[in-house]
Design a protein around this motif. Sequence first.
Motif, mmCIF file in Angstrom:
data_model
loop_
_atom_site.group_PDB
_atom_site.id
_atom_site.type_symbol
_atom_site.label_atom_id
_atom_site.label_comp_id
_atom_site.label_asym_id
_atom_site.label_seq_id
_atom_site.Cartn_x
_atom_site.Cartn_y
_atom_site.Cartn_z
ATOM 1 N N TYR A 84 0.817 -1.212 0.000
ATOM 2 C CA TYR A 84 0.000 0.000 0.000
ATOM 3 C C TYR A 84 0.850 1.261 0.000
ATOM 4 N N ALA A 85 2.171 1.085 -0.137
ATOM 5 C CA ALA A 85 3.086 2.228 -0.117
ATOM 6 C C ALA A 85 4.352 1.851 -0.866
ATOM 7 N N LEU A 86 5.176 2.857 -1.133
ATOM 8 C CA LEU A 86 6.491 2.623 -1.728
ATOM 9 C C LEU A 86 7.490 2.452 -0.584
ATOM 10 N N HIS A 87 8.048 1.252 -0.453
ATOM 11 C CA HIS A 87 8.969 0.937 0.635
ATOM 12 C C HIS A 87 10.403 0.957 0.108
ATOM 13 N N PHE A 88 11.229 1.755 0.735
ATOM 14 C CA PHE A 88 12.620 1.869 0.327
ATOM 15 C C PHE A 88 13.460 0.775 0.981
ATOM 16 N N PRO A 89 14.702 0.545 0.510
ATOM 17 C CA PRO A 89 15.519 -0.555 1.021
ATOM 18 C C PRO A 89 15.635 -0.556 2.545
ATOM 19 N N PRO A 90 15.442 -1.727 3.173
ATOM 20 C CA PRO A 90 15.443 -1.836 4.630
ATOM 21 C C PRO A 90 16.843 -1.970 5.230
ATOM 22 N N ALA A 91 16.901 -1.888 6.559
ATOM 23 C CA ALA A 91 18.126 -2.121 7.324
ATOM 24 C C ALA A 91 17.817 -3.156 8.392
ATOM 25 N N LEU A 92 18.834 -3.910 8.818
ATOM 26 C CA LEU A 92 18.651 -5.003 9.769
ATOM 27 C C LEU A 92 19.512 -4.811 11.008
ATOM 28 N N ALA A 93 19.014 -5.342 12.149
ATOM 29 C CA ALA A 93 19.783 -5.395 13.393
ATOM 30 C C ALA A 93 19.306 -6.607 14.184
ATOM 31 N N LEU A 94 20.240 -7.336 14.804
ATOM 32 C CA LEU A 94 19.881 -8.528 15.550
ATOM 33 C C LEU A 94 19.130 -8.184 16.834
ATOM 34 N N THR A 95 18.201 -9.062 17.225
ATOM 35 C CA THR A 95 17.538 -8.954 18.515
ATOM 36 C C THR A 95 18.268 -9.852 19.516
ATOM 37 N N ALA A 96 17.858 -9.796 20.782
ATOM 38 C CA ALA A 96 18.499 -10.608 21.810
ATOM 39 C C ALA A 96 17.924 -12.022 21.874
ATOM 40 N N ASP A 97 16.850 -12.290 21.118
ATOM 41 C CA ASP A 97 16.193 -13.601 21.204
ATOM 42 C C ASP A 97 16.216 -14.348 19.869
ATOM 43 N N ASP A 98 17.321 -14.215 19.139
ATOM 44 C CA ASP A 98 17.536 -14.949 17.894
ATOM 45 C C ASP A 98 16.662 -14.456 16.747
ATOM 46 N N GLY A 99 16.189 -13.247 16.843
ATOM 47 C CA GLY A 99 15.388 -12.665 15.777
ATOM 48 C C GLY A 99 16.110 -11.506 15.123
ATOM 49 N N VAL A 100 15.353 -10.687 14.408
ATOM 50 C CA VAL A 100 15.954 -9.569 13.708
ATOM 51 C C VAL A 100 14.982 -8.399 13.654
ATOM 52 N N PHE A 101 15.502 -7.202 13.844
ATOM 53 C CA PHE A 101 14.732 -5.984 13.633
ATOM 54 C C PHE A 101 14.867 -5.577 12.168
ATOM 55 N N VAL A 102 13.769 -5.114 11.582
ATOM 56 C CA VAL A 102 13.783 -4.633 10.205
ATOM 57 C C VAL A 102 13.262 -3.198 10.200
ATOM 58 N N ALA A 103 14.076 -2.268 9.746
ATOM 59 C CA ALA A 103 13.680 -0.860 9.672
ATOM 60 C C ALA A 103 13.602 -0.442 8.206
ATOM 61 N N PHE A 104 12.604 0.376 7.874
ATOM 62 C CA PHE A 104 12.457 0.815 6.486
ATOM 63 C C PHE A 104 11.664 2.119 6.460
ATOM 64 N N ALA A 105 11.821 2.843 5.374
ATOM 65 C CA ALA A 105 11.046 4.073 5.144
ATOM 66 C C ALA A 105 9.981 3.769 4.103
ATOM 67 N N ALA A 106 8.802 4.389 4.272
ATOM 68 C CA ALA A 106 7.693 4.152 3.345
ATOM 69 C C ALA A 106 7.111 5.488 2.901
ATOM 70 N N TRP A 107 6.725 5.552 1.646
ATOM 71 C CA TRP A 107 6.093 6.730 1.072
ATOM 72 C C TRP A 107 4.729 6.318 0.550
ATOM 73 N N SER A 108 3.670 6.880 1.140
ATOM 74 C CA SER A 108 2.308 6.498 0.766
ATOM 75 C C SER A 108 1.500 7.758 0.431
ATOM 76 N N GLU A 109 0.227 7.543 0.098
ATOM 77 C CA GLU A 109 -0.641 8.671 -0.182
ATOM 78 C C GLU A 109 -0.784 9.594 1.026
ATOM 79 N N ASP A 110 -0.653 9.034 2.224
ATOM 80 C CA ASP A 110 -0.756 9.837 3.447
ATOM 81 C C ASP A 110 0.370 10.844 3.582
ATOM 82 N N SER A 111 1.518 10.542 2.901
ATOM 83 C CA SER A 111 2.675 11.444 3.023
ATOM 84 C C SER A 111 2.799 12.376 1.832
ATOM 85 N N LEU A 112 1.868 12.292 0.879
ATOM 86 C CA LEU A 112 1.927 13.163 -0.286
ATOM 87 C C LEU A 112 1.489 14.579 0.059
#
Length: 204
Positions: A176-204
């Motif tokens: 539902y939006a334009l998602h730009f390339p994400p970034a990753l960081a490890l969590t403490a419980d064997d998982g991963v955080f995913v961060a990304f920027a999004a551009w949607s109609e709400d931000s126009l």
Amino acid sequence: VRLPSHSLGAVAVCRDSAYGAFVTWQEGASSSGILRAQHLGPAGDVDPQWPSTGVLVCGTPSRRSQVGLIADGKGGAYVWWLEGVNPVAIFAQRLQPNGTLDPRWPTRGRFVGVTYGGWSPSVLEDGRGGIFLAWSSIPTYDGTLDVNTVLVSRLGPNGLNQTGWLSQNRVITLPYALHFPPALALTADDGVFVAFAAWSEDSL
């Protein structure tokens, strides 16, 4: 590291776990070259276990716009690259500590997914000898703006998805939006955080 008689293209380097480094590069014409890698010791000398010309990571002649690599924490490394021109395919390969390709991985490299030209995937060692990969898919026009999704995959040393992960790539956003390339960081419980920027109609 390498003095070929022809041109070199994209290149990347990362450290190993013993004060040395892994290097990978596109060798030959930018539109039809091959991919090699080398391991260097702390003094900058070539690892005697590795081929003097570098290990052939992928011998399929192709255009590779980006290459990258990351140590696996076990003496080897993962190499990834972007191949082709929109859509751009993401491939990965595992190199063993002795300078050979892991026989459990496809010789051609493991196809991961597709992304948009000029965008880079995010690749992170997972602490268990595998890697997380995240990327943004190719945008498509929905009548108002370009939309796409962010996807994540987790590959083990055997080239398969780590235990507990789906065999397919995990889609973590809706288209539902334009998602730009994400970034990753490890969590403490064997998982991963995913961060990304999004551009949607709400931000126009």
